[in-house]
Enzyme design. Structure first.
Site, PDB file in Angstrom:
ATOM      1  N   ASP A  20       2.934 -14.165  -3.319  1.00  0.00           N
ATOM      2  CA  ASP A  20       2.224 -13.045  -3.772  1.00  0.00           C
ATOM      3  C   ASP A  20       1.220 -13.148  -4.743  1.00  0.00           C
ATOM      4  O   ASP A  20       1.461 -14.031  -5.629  1.00  0.00           O
ATOM      5  CB  ASP A  20       3.164 -11.915  -3.989  1.00  0.00           C
ATOM      6  CG  ASP A  20       2.337 -10.439  -4.061  1.00  0.00           C
ATOM      7  OD1 ASP A  20       1.453 -10.448  -3.372  1.00  0.00           O
ATOM      8  OD2 ASP A  20       3.122  -9.323  -4.522  1.00  0.00           O
ATOM      9  N   ASN A  68       2.180  -6.139   6.602  1.00  0.00           N
ATOM     10  CA  ASN A  68       0.643  -6.572   6.377  1.00  0.00           C
ATOM     11  C   ASN A  68      -0.063  -6.385   7.757  1.00  0.00           C
ATOM     12  O   ASN A  68      -1.532  -6.359   7.242  1.00  0.00           O
ATOM     13  CB  ASN A  68       0.895  -8.106   6.216  1.00  0.00           C
ATOM     14  CG  ASN A  68       1.458  -8.588   4.695  1.00  0.00           C
ATOM     15  OD1 ASN A  68       2.034  -9.495   4.534  1.00  0.00           O
ATOM     16  ND2 ASN A  68       1.178  -7.620   3.714  1.00  0.00           N
TER      17      ASN A  68
HETATM   18  C1  IPE Z   1       4.870  -9.479   0.391  1.00  0.00           C
HETATM   19  O1  IPE Z   1       3.492  -9.306  -0.304  1.00  0.00           O
HETATM   20  C2  IPE Z   1       4.686  -9.912   1.845  1.00  0.00           C
HETATM   21  C3  IPE Z   1       4.141 -11.592   1.660  1.00  0.00           C
HETATM   22  C4  IPE Z   1       3.799 -12.245   0.678  1.00  0.00           C
HETATM   23  C5  IPE Z   1       3.847 -12.089   2.959  1.00  0.00           C
HETATM   24  P1  IPE Z   1       3.039  -8.080  -0.113  1.00  0.00           P
HETATM   25  O2  IPE Z   1       1.719  -8.302  -1.016  1.00  0.00           O
HETATM   26  O3  IPE Z   1       2.607  -7.440   1.171  1.00  0.00           O
HETATM   27  O4  IPE Z   1       3.964  -6.953  -1.051  1.00  0.00           O
HETATM   28  P2  IPE Z   1       3.833  -5.453  -1.390  1.00  0.00           P
HETATM   29  O5  IPE Z   1       2.983  -4.500  -0.391  1.00  0.00           O
HETATM   30  O6  IPE Z   1       2.918  -5.590  -2.730  1.00  0.00           O
HETATM   31  O7  IPE Z   1       4.972  -4.875  -1.700  1.00  0.00           O
HETATM   32  C1  IPE Z   2      -0.134 -12.475  -0.886  1.00  0.00           C
HETATM   33  O1  IPE Z   2      -1.031 -11.989  -1.582  1.00  0.00           O
HETATM   34  C2  IPE Z   2      -0.473 -12.943   0.687  1.00  0.00           C
HETATM   35  C3  IPE Z   2      -0.027 -11.961   1.727  1.00  0.00           C
HETATM   36  C4  IPE Z   2       0.606 -11.051   1.475  1.00  0.00           C
HETATM   37  C5  IPE Z   2      -0.528 -12.163   3.086  1.00  0.00           C
HETATM   38  P1  IPE Z   2      -1.492 -10.782  -1.579  1.00  0.00           P
HETATM   39  O2  IPE Z   2      -2.848 -10.714  -0.569  1.00  0.00           O
HETATM   40  O3  IPE Z   2      -0.571  -9.771  -1.487  1.00  0.00           O
HETATM   41  O4  IPE Z   2      -2.377 -10.606  -2.945  1.00  0.00           O
HETATM   42  P2  IPE Z   2      -2.456  -9.250  -3.914  1.00  0.00           P
HETATM   43  O5  IPE Z   2      -1.075  -8.864  -3.940  1.00  0.00           O
HETATM   44  O6  IPE Z   2      -3.294  -8.482  -3.319  1.00  0.00           O
HETATM   45  O7  IPE Z   2      -2.650  -9.910  -5.260  1.00  0.00           O
HETATM   46 MG    MG Z   3       0.459  -8.609  -2.549  1.00  0.00          MG
END
Ligand code: IPE
Ligand code: IPE
Ligand code: MG
Length: 245
Positions: A20, A68
């Protein structure tokens, strides 16, 4: 900073990572989120290589959750394109390191191109035996458990299994993760301390490790540090400390 020489032989059998912070990494640098995701793939390579190097047998990466899909269409497209290009590029890393690719999740929902490429790399690496790298794609634990209950119910209805014989082993066999051991260590980057619908059943006794590091900045040393931290813990599985020694 932890070096791999500081680790002992108690290497977790199964490490799972919630990767993340790609978006925040980009934002901090004034870049588009897509650039964050692109740089995230470099961290993936580091994590894969270092796990293979120290003898982690199973590495599972949360790459795309069922939730997602609710992101802006353009971001979803970018992530799917990145998946295809990474698979094309990283097949060599997998072969060089004797790593078998595996995937969990509702793969039918992936775009045709991504699914085809994924299945091809899974096929090409199926004889590799040093480590299993599992990508969680369009994965959600609740979806997995729902599917499991449906499948078992159908078997009950058809008389294939009787309800009192449903036990943890039977449930395990119906999960996407049926050929993987339980998670020993779950890592989440970016400072968030939540599970976000990842492997709810499989982390029942996992050690949890949260780090402020944003995923694109996650280096080999960060992985070693997580494992070093894991090695200092006492996993009691409900017993007393005295019973363990
Ligand atoms: C969790 O991250 C999913 C992945 C890393 C693929 P998110 O960024 O989607 O999670 P939330 O929404 O902050 O909980
Ligand atoms: C993790 O990074 C990747 C996926 C969830 C696909 P994020 O895209 O969630 O990054 P933040 O949480 O917005 O920083
Ligand atoms: Mg995230």
């Amino acid at each position: 900073m932890i070096d791999k020489e500081q680790l002992n032989s108690n290497i977790p059998q199964h490490v799972a990572i919630i990767m993340d912070g790609n978006g925040r990494w980009a934002k901090k640098k004034g870049l588009f989120r897509a650039i964050g995701h692109e740089n995230g793939t470099k961290a993936v390579r580091q994590a894969v290589e270092s796990c293979a190097d120290i003898g982690v047998k199973n590495l599972t990466l949360y790459a795309f959750s069922t939730e997602n899909w609710n992101r802006p269409k353009l971001e979803v497209e970018t992530l799917m394109k990145l998946l295809v290009s990474s698979l094309k590029k990283e097949i060599k890393t997998l072969q060089d390191n004797n790593i078998k690719l595996n995937a969990i999740g509702n793969l039918e929902t992936l775009p045709e191109k991504a699914r085809t490429e994924l299945l091809e790399v899974i096929h090409k690496t199926k004889e590799n035996s040093h480590m299993t790298l599992t990508l969680a794609l369009s994965y959600g634990s609740r979806e997995e458990l729902t599917k499991t209950i449906q499948e078992i119910s159908i078997k009950v209805k058809n008389g294939v299994i009787s309800p009192h014989l449903i036990n943890e082993t039977v449930i395990n066999e119906h999960l996407y993760t049926n050929d993987l051991p339980d998670v020993d260590l779950l890592i989440r980057t970016s400072g968030e301390q939540r599970i976000s619908n990842f492997l709810l059943w499989q982390i029942a006794y996992a050690e949890l490790y949260f780090t402020e590091v944003l995923w694109p900045d996650f280096k080999k040393e960060d992985l070693y540090e997580a494992i070093y931290n894991y090695q200092k813990r006492e996993r009691r599985f409900g017993k007393t400390s005295e019973q363990l020694s």
